[in-house]
Design a protein around this motif. Sequence first.
Motif, short mmCIF file in Angstrom:
data_model
loop_
_atom_site.label_atom_id
_atom_site.label_comp_id
_atom_site.label_asym_id
_atom_site.label_seq_id
_atom_site.Cartn_x
_atom_site.Cartn_y
_atom_site.Cartn_z
N PRO A 121 44.95 19.08 13.06
CA PRO A 121 44.51 18.55 11.76
C PRO A 121 43.24 17.71 11.90
CG PRO A 121 46.86 18.15 12.12
CD PRO A 121 46.28 18.58 13.44
N PRO A 122 42.46 17.61 10.84
CA PRO A 122 41.20 16.85 10.90
C PRO A 122 41.39 15.36 11.15
CG PRO A 122 41.67 17.54 8.65
CD PRO A 122 42.64 18.26 9.53
N ASP A 123 42.61 14.86 10.96
CA ASP A 123 42.86 13.43 11.22
C ASP A 123 42.66 13.08 12.69
OD1 ASP A 123 44.47 14.50 8.92
OD2 ASP A 123 44.66 12.36 8.52
N PHE A 124 42.65 14.10 13.56
CA PHE A 124 42.43 13.87 15.00
C PHE A 124 40.95 14.01 15.36
CE2 PHE A 124 46.92 14.56 14.91
CZ PHE A 124 47.44 13.91 16.02
N LEU A 125 40.07 13.85 14.36
CA LEU A 125 38.64 14.04 14.59
C LEU A 125 38.11 13.13 15.69
CD1 LEU A 125 36.15 15.59 13.57
CD2 LEU A 125 35.73 13.71 11.97
N LYS A 126 38.65 11.90 15.78
CA LYS A 126 38.19 10.97 16.81
C LYS A 126 38.80 11.29 18.18
CE LYS A 126 37.30 6.73 16.21
NZ LYS A 126 37.34 5.27 15.98
#
Length: 295
Positions: A110-115
Motif C-alpha cells: 500500500p502507498p502508506d509504506f511510501l517512506k
Amino acid sequence: KTLIALFEYLEPKATRMHVWRGEKAERERAASGVSGRVHHSDRKLSLLDELLAVLMRLRLGLLVEDICQRFPISPSYFSKLFTTWIVFLSKELSLLFPWPAAGKVKLHTPPDFLKFPNTRVIIDCFEVFLERPSSLKANCQAFSHYKNHAPFKSLIGISPGGVVTFCSPLYTGRASDKFIVKQSGLINLLEPNDNVMADRGFDIQDLLLPKRVTLNIPPFLGQGRSQFSAKEVDDTRLIASLRIHVERAIARVKCFHILQGILPITLTPVANHIVQVCAFVTNFSDPLLSEKSVP
C-alpha cells in the motif's frame, strides 16, 4: 465457497493420505511396507466432513467428545484424523502460501509504506499456552516469571499488504525475541536491501547486518537524552501506525478458539502444526489492508 475451494485444492492429495494410527502402529507399518492409505469404502466420514470436523475443532475449540456427538465417529478415531489432517494441512498451506518474492511484495504494498518502500516483512511474537509438562526440567524451561505461567511463543510475519508470510515453530516462554528470530530461519529468507519492521523489543540489527538488511523499529532514548526529536516522534507514530497491522493479524490467528485456552499435552506433538495452520488459514479472510490505502 472458500471451504469448498480449499477442499477442491486439497482433495487430490487428501485421497492419498495415510491416516496416523499411533507411533507403534506406524513403526510396524513402516517395517512391513504395508500402505497406511485408507480406502474410500473404509472411511467413516467423507473427506469433506473430515476437513470440516478438523476446522471446527480449530475455530470453535470444541472438545473431541463434542465433535464425536456431531459426527458418527469415536474419540480415538477422530484423534487420529485430527493428527493426520493437521500435519497434512500444515504442509499444504505452506506450499499454498510460500515466502513471496520481493517483487511480488512491492507490487501489493500500500502507498502508506511510501517512506519504507523496501519493507519485506513486519514481525512480532505471540503466545500459545500448553498444558504444563510433568517433567520438572521441561517445566522450568517453559516457565515465565513475568507471566507467572508456562507460555510458548511463535514468530509471525506479514507482508505490508497484510498477508501472513511466515510463522515459526513454537519456542519456550524463556526464549527472547532475538533468539527466536535467529533460530526460526527468517533471516535466511531475507535478501539484500530488504527492510524488516518490528517493535523496539526486536534488537536484531546485528543479525540483519551481514545480510545487508535494514531494521525499522521505534527509536530509543540514548544516554543523556530526555526526549525525542520532532522527527523521531513522527517516525515513531508512523512505524506504530503500520506495525499495528501485525497485531491485527495476530488477533485473527487468536480468533481460533483452540489457541485461546490451554492446549492439552496430548496435542504437544502437533502444536507447531496447529499454530501454522491457524496462521495461514487467516489468509482466506478478507484482506487486512487495502492496496490503495491503509485503514
